[in-house]
Design a protein around this motif. Structure first.
Motif, PDB file in Angstrom:
ATOM      1  N   UNK A  68      22.953   5.690   2.239  1.00 49.54           N
ATOM      2  CA  UNK A  68      22.007   6.622   1.613  1.00 49.54           C
ATOM      3  C   UNK A  68      20.576   6.318   2.044  1.00 49.54           C
ATOM      4  N   UNK A  69      20.228   5.026   2.142  1.00 49.19           N
ATOM      5  CA  UNK A  69      18.884   4.648   2.566  1.00 49.19           C
ATOM      6  C   UNK A  69      18.635   5.052   4.013  1.00 49.19           C
ATOM      7  N   UNK A  70      19.669   4.904   4.846  1.00 46.98           N
ATOM      8  CA  UNK A  70      19.529   5.299   6.242  1.00 46.98           C
ATOM      9  C   UNK A  70      19.322   6.807   6.357  1.00 46.98           C
ATOM     10  N   UNK A  71      20.079   7.561   5.587  1.00 43.85           N
ATOM     11  CA  UNK A  71      19.959   9.020   5.619  1.00 43.85           C
ATOM     12  C   UNK A  71      18.555   9.445   5.214  1.00 43.85           C
ATOM     13  N   UNK A  72      18.018   8.814   4.158  1.00 43.32           N
ATOM     14  CA  UNK A  72      16.657   9.126   3.712  1.00 43.32           C
ATOM     15  C   UNK A  72      15.661   8.817   4.828  1.00 43.32           C
TER      16      UNK A  72
ATOM     17  N   UNK B 214       0.838  -1.215   0.000  1.00 44.79           N
ATOM     18  CA  UNK B 214       0.000   0.000   0.000  1.00 44.79           C
ATOM     19  C   UNK B 214       0.869   1.259   0.000  1.00 44.79           C
ATOM     20  N   UNK B 215       1.491   1.591   1.114  1.00 46.26           N
ATOM     21  CA  UNK B 215       2.498   2.656   1.121  1.00 46.26           C
ATOM     22  C   UNK B 215       3.706   2.125   1.883  1.00 46.26           C
ATOM     23  N   UNK B 216       4.902   2.554   1.475  1.00 44.81           N
ATOM     24  CA  UNK B 216       6.098   2.020   2.125  1.00 44.81           C
ATOM     25  C   UNK B 216       6.353   2.711   3.463  1.00 44.81           C
ATOM     26  N   UNK B 217       7.378   2.226   4.151  1.00 47.56           N
ATOM     27  CA  UNK B 217       7.669   2.749   5.475  1.00 47.56           C
ATOM     28  C   UNK B 217       8.061   4.209   5.489  1.00 47.56           C
ATOM     29  N   UNK B 218       8.751   4.658   4.442  1.00 46.03           N
ATOM     30  CA  UNK B 218       9.154   6.063   4.387  1.00 46.03           C
ATOM     31  C   UNK B 218       7.940   6.977   4.296  1.00 46.03           C
ATOM     32  N   UNK B 219       6.982   6.615   3.415  1.00 44.50           N
ATOM     33  CA  UNK B 219       5.763   7.412   3.294  1.00 44.50           C
ATOM     34  C   UNK B 219       4.958   7.373   4.586  1.00 44.50           C
ATOM     35  N   UNK B 220       4.875   6.178   5.168  1.00 42.05           N
ATOM     36  CA  UNK B 220       4.148   6.051   6.426  1.00 42.05           C
ATOM     37  C   UNK B 220       4.789   6.904   7.518  1.00 42.05           C
ATOM     38  N   UNK B 221       6.115   6.881   7.571  1.00 35.81           N
ATOM     39  CA  UNK B 221       6.836   7.664   8.575  1.00 35.81           C
ATOM     40  C   UNK B 221       6.559   9.156   8.397  1.00 35.81           C
ATOM     41  N   UNK B 222       6.618   9.631   7.157  1.00 41.05           N
ATOM     42  CA  UNK B 222       6.361  11.054   6.896  1.00 41.05           C
ATOM     43  C   UNK B 222       4.944  11.445   7.289  1.00 41.05           C
ATOM     44  N   UNK B 223       3.976  10.593   7.004  1.00 38.58           N
ATOM     45  CA  UNK B 223       2.590  10.899   7.363  1.00 38.58           C
ATOM     46  C   UNK B 223       2.415  10.928   8.881  1.00 38.58           C
ATOM     47  N   UNK B 224       3.047   9.978   9.556  1.00 38.97           N
ATOM     48  CA  UNK B 224       2.956   9.951  11.016  1.00 38.97           C
ATOM     49  C   UNK B 224       3.573  11.211  11.615  1.00 38.97           C
ATOM     50  N   UNK B 225       4.654  11.685  11.010  1.00 44.47           N
ATOM     51  CA  UNK B 225       5.328  12.880  11.527  1.00 44.47           C
ATOM     52  C   UNK B 225       4.475  14.140  11.359  1.00 44.47           C
ATOM     53  N   UNK B 226       3.446  14.080  10.541  1.00 43.17           N
ATOM     54  CA  UNK B 226       2.553  15.229  10.387  1.00 43.17           C
ATOM     55  C   UNK B 226       1.712  15.471  11.634  1.00 43.17           C
TER      56      UNK B 226
END
Length: 227
Positions: free
Chosen positions: A84-88, A56-68
């Protein structure tokens, strides 16, 4: 403490849930990114463990939404080990990052460290001015003074000194200090603690060779003399 674990690998989720519950945590689970956001929005979690690659949505997108809407600590799980992946992940709002496969003891250690750090960050003191003898700190402005003169401290030096000032007389082992101040960033490297204590003495003590306040309990660790 209530923890949310979200990963599409159900066997892994079951194992994490079992191990965390054995430590006394209350654990809720999910298996995709949208569920992670929905559950996090409901509130009440002290920490979230979030996989990077999910339906559905990956962890990065989920993390950004939660941070809202939340500052809850987030640990990202991933099969990727590239910097690079860790930095993102950190830029998207993750607080820590652990690469699969991992030792469950390491995960539990990181969980404990993040919860401690979150507890320190959320602790609001009515008086942000901390002092002992000729040493004073302002926790809000993160400034330090020695005999009324400003002293430049690094971020970790300040965090370490603030911990001592908030807990006078309490002896901390090097391992304790790594857990609380560094959050396992330098796990096992006790020299990091020794170097920072030495620098604090050089910057804040009137006589660094014979410190009056930042003291050593031989064979145990360091503490701040209570007055």
């Amino acid at each position: 403490m209530k923890i949310l674990v979200v990963d599409d690998e159900r066997v892994l989720v079951k194992g994490i849930k079992f191990n965390l519950e054995s430590e006394g945590y209350q654990v809720e689970v999910g298996y995709d990114g949208e569920t992670a956001v929905d559950l996090a929005r409901s509130g009440g979690f002290d920490l979230i463990i979030l996989d990077l690659m999910m339906p559905k949505i990956d962890g990065l997108q989920a993390c950004m939404r939660i941070r809202e809407f939340s500052n809850v600590p987030i640990i990202m799980l991933t099969a990727r080990s590239e910097d690079a992946d860790k930095i993102i992940g950190f830029e998207c709002g993750a607080d820590d990052y652990i690469t699969k496969p991992f030792n469950i003891l390491e995960l539990k250690a990181r969980v404990r460290a993040l919860l401690r750090r979150a507890g320190m960050a959320n602790q609001k003191e009515k008086n942000s001015r901390l002092s002992v003898g000729h040493i004073s700190l302002d926790a809000d402005s993160r400034t330090a003074k020695k005999d009324g003169q400003s002293v430049d401290l690094t971020a970790k030096e300040f965090d370490l000194m603030e911990l001592f000032l908030r807990n006078p007389g309490r002896v901390y082992s090097r391992e304790n200090l790594l857990n609380v101040v560094w959050g396992y960033e330098y796990a096992g490297d006790y020299r990091t603690v020794d170097v920072h204590v030495r620098r604090l003495r050089e910057k804040l003590e009137l006589d660094p060779a014979n410190p009056e306040y930042i003291l050593t309990k031989w064979g145990v660790g360091y503490y701040l003399k209570s007055v």
